[in-house]
Scaffold this motif. Sequence first.
Motif, short mmCIF file in Angstrom:
data_model
loop_
_atom_site.label_atom_id
_atom_site.label_comp_id
_atom_site.label_asym_id
_atom_site.label_seq_id
_atom_site.Cartn_x
_atom_site.Cartn_y
_atom_site.Cartn_z
N TYR A 143 54.66 -24.83 19.35
CA TYR A 143 55.63 -24.79 18.24
C TYR A 143 55.09 -24.09 16.99
CZ TYR A 143 58.95 -26.20 14.69
OH TYR A 143 59.86 -26.19 13.66
N GLY A 144 53.88 -24.46 16.57
CA GLY A 144 53.31 -23.86 15.36
C GLY A 144 53.13 -22.36 15.48
N LEU A 145 52.77 -21.91 16.68
CA LEU A 145 52.60 -20.48 16.91
C LEU A 145 53.95 -19.77 16.91
CD1 LEU A 145 49.92 -20.62 19.76
CD2 LEU A 145 49.55 -20.32 17.30
N ARG A 146 54.99 -20.46 17.40
CA ARG A 146 56.33 -19.86 17.40
C ARG A 146 56.81 -19.67 15.96
NH1 ARG A 146 58.75 -23.44 20.29
NH2 ARG A 146 58.46 -22.42 22.29
N VAL A 147 56.54 -20.68 15.10
CA VAL A 147 56.92 -20.57 13.69
C VAL A 147 56.22 -19.37 13.04
CG1 VAL A 147 56.74 -21.71 11.44
CG2 VAL A 147 57.48 -23.01 13.43
N LYS A 148 54.96 -19.14 13.44
CA LYS A 148 54.20 -18.01 12.89
C LYS A 148 54.54 -16.68 13.57
CE LYS A 148 50.19 -20.76 11.47
NZ LYS A 148 48.72 -20.97 11.62
N LYS A 149 55.51 -16.74 14.50
CA LYS A 149 55.99 -15.55 15.20
C LYS A 149 54.89 -14.85 16.01
CE LYS A 149 59.65 -14.76 11.81
NZ LYS A 149 60.59 -15.61 12.58
N VAL A 150 54.03 -15.67 16.63
CA VAL A 150 53.04 -15.15 17.56
C VAL A 150 53.76 -14.73 18.85
CG1 VAL A 150 51.01 -15.75 18.95
CG2 VAL A 150 51.21 -16.58 16.60
N ALA A 151 53.36 -13.62 19.42
CA ALA A 151 54.01 -13.10 20.62
C ALA A 151 53.97 -14.13 21.75
CB ALA A 151 53.33 -11.81 21.06
N LYS A 152 54.99 -14.13 22.59
CA LYS A 152 55.17 -15.15 23.61
C LYS A 152 53.97 -15.27 24.54
CE LYS A 152 58.31 -16.74 27.24
NZ LYS A 152 59.58 -16.48 27.97
N ALA A 153 53.45 -14.14 25.04
CA ALA A 153 52.34 -14.17 25.99
C ALA A 153 51.10 -14.79 25.35
CB ALA A 153 52.02 -12.76 26.49
N GLU A 154 50.77 -14.38 24.12
CA GLU A 154 49.61 -14.96 23.44
C GLU A 154 49.83 -16.44 23.14
OE1 GLU A 154 46.98 -14.59 19.32
OE2 GLU A 154 48.51 -13.05 19.77
N ARG A 155 51.08 -16.75 22.75
CA ARG A 155 51.43 -18.14 22.44
C ARG A 155 51.19 -19.05 23.64
NH1 ARG A 155 56.86 -17.41 20.84
NH2 ARG A 155 57.66 -18.27 22.78
N GLN A 156 51.65 -18.61 24.80
CA GLN A 156 51.51 -19.42 26.01
C GLN A 156 50.04 -19.54 26.41
OE1 GLN A 156 54.13 -17.35 28.73
NE2 GLN A 156 55.88 -18.65 28.20
N GLN A 157 49.30 -18.44 26.29
CA GLN A 157 47.89 -18.47 26.66
C GLN A 157 47.11 -19.42 25.76
OE1 GLN A 157 45.92 -14.67 26.53
NE2 GLN A 157 43.88 -15.55 26.84
N ARG A 158 47.32 -19.34 24.44
CA ARG A 158 46.60 -20.20 23.52
C ARG A 158 46.98 -21.67 23.71
NH1 ARG A 158 46.89 -17.24 17.71
NH2 ARG A 158 46.25 -19.35 17.04
N ALA A 159 48.24 -21.94 23.99
CA ALA A 159 48.67 -23.32 24.22
C ALA A 159 48.04 -23.87 25.50
CB ALA A 159 50.19 -23.40 24.30
N THR A 160 47.98 -23.04 26.54
CA THR A 160 47.36 -23.47 27.79
C THR A 160 45.88 -23.77 27.59
OG1 THR A 160 48.92 -22.17 29.11
CG2 THR A 160 46.84 -22.78 30.16
N GLU A 161 45.20 -22.91 26.83
CA GLU A 161 43.77 -23.15 26.55
C GLU A 161 43.57 -24.43 25.75
OE1 GLU A 161 42.67 -19.61 24.50
OE2 GLU A 161 42.45 -18.40 26.34
N ALA A 162 44.45 -24.69 24.78
CA ALA A 162 44.33 -25.90 23.97
C ALA A 162 44.56 -27.15 24.81
CB ALA A 162 45.34 -25.86 22.81
N LEU A 163 45.51 -27.10 25.73
CA LEU A 163 45.77 -28.24 26.60
C LEU A 163 44.60 -28.46 27.57
CD1 LEU A 163 49.58 -27.78 27.30
CD2 LEU A 163 48.49 -29.70 26.11
N GLU A 164 44.01 -27.38 28.05
CA GLU A 164 42.83 -27.52 28.92
C GLU A 164 41.68 -28.17 28.18
OE1 GLU A 164 42.12 -23.56 30.26
OE2 GLU A 164 43.61 -23.66 31.89
N ARG A 165 41.53 -27.82 26.90
CA ARG A 165 40.43 -28.36 26.11
C ARG A 165 40.55 -29.88 25.98
NH1 ARG A 165 40.22 -24.79 21.92
NH2 ARG A 165 38.41 -23.77 22.82
N VAL A 166 41.78 -30.40 25.91
CA VAL A 166 41.96 -31.85 25.78
C VAL A 166 42.35 -32.50 27.11
CG1 VAL A 166 42.58 -31.67 23.34
CG2 VAL A 166 44.40 -31.62 25.07
N GLN A 167 42.17 -31.75 28.20
CA GLN A 167 42.40 -32.25 29.56
C GLN A 167 43.84 -32.73 29.78
OE1 GLN A 167 39.31 -35.07 30.66
NE2 GLN A 167 37.78 -33.94 29.47
#
Length: 337
Positions: A100-124
């Motif tokens: 959500y925060g990345l969408r508000v900042k208008k981060v491109a969809k592909a980067e947004r999904q990749q960063r969110a996936t990495e963040a979720l992996e970090r917290v298992q």
Amino acid sequence: MTDPSIRLRGLTKHFGSVHAVDGVDLQIADGEFFAMLGPSGSGKTTVLRMIAGFEAPTAGTIELAGVDVTSRPAYDRDVNTVFQDYALFPHMSVQDNVEYGLRVKKVAKAERQQRATEALERVQMSQYAERRPSQLSGGQRQRVALARALVNRPKVLLLDEPLGALDLKLRRAMQIELKQIQRDVGITFVFVTHDQEEALTLADRIAVFNEGNVEQVATPAELYERPVNPFVAGFVGTSNLLTGATATRLLGTEGTFSIRPEKIHLDPPADAALSRARGIVREVIYLGASNHYVVDIDDHTSLTVERQNLHGTSDQSLRHRGDQVEIGWLPEHVIAL
């Protein structure tokens, strides 16, 4: 020399006649896990909200990495906040919450999904990406809230009693995980809590708040072993305070002193080089792994003695109520306040 991650100078907040924060000065190093500890109403959460930009200070300045952000709005500060209630959007999936925060900042969809996936992996939590918050446990929702904050790659993460809604066992497990996450990401964590055990477990350094002021800033060991005044000694752990005529009689000098319960021996060997006193066991408090013995040593003073339950049963320990006992301690374990 690099600037500290956070520098507070004379930070003050008044709500009418109430001085919630009264001239706080603090420096928090880059990459530090810093705890603000104190009872309810001590000013710690108000300080966190001023750092975040949710409250404007009455006086003083806030610097982030050497830049004065005192007058900047919350969205223009390189910080993220994790709250006790997690504040997840119930109608969104875990993945969408984190994005959500990345969408508000208008981060491109592909980067947004990749960063969110990495963040979720970090917290298992990557295996729960399609679930809604209502389908998660309290600990899982906490991890999602952390991932949502971390995905923005802030320089500072502010945590306002984020483990307070969890049960004791889960809270302790999350403490270990939270510390590991902080080490992995390497950013500054500022953690508000009223739980002294939690602060001692997590923090590199702790600021103890009381009535809008900072009483002491120190490492957990320094805070516990060398408190600067009776408030810190009493709030951080359990402490026996000796003062007045009792201190003079037992210690041979005037002043106010502290002795931790685990530093006092119950019925020590006669040949041990200890300072000693005699008293009567008024109460035995069974704590599972240990007992606390409340020993009255005169009409006005009692000392709490902690003894590990290495032998015997709880019933045997409770039978000591009313016993006359001798207690002893090493002089170097007496802390002058």
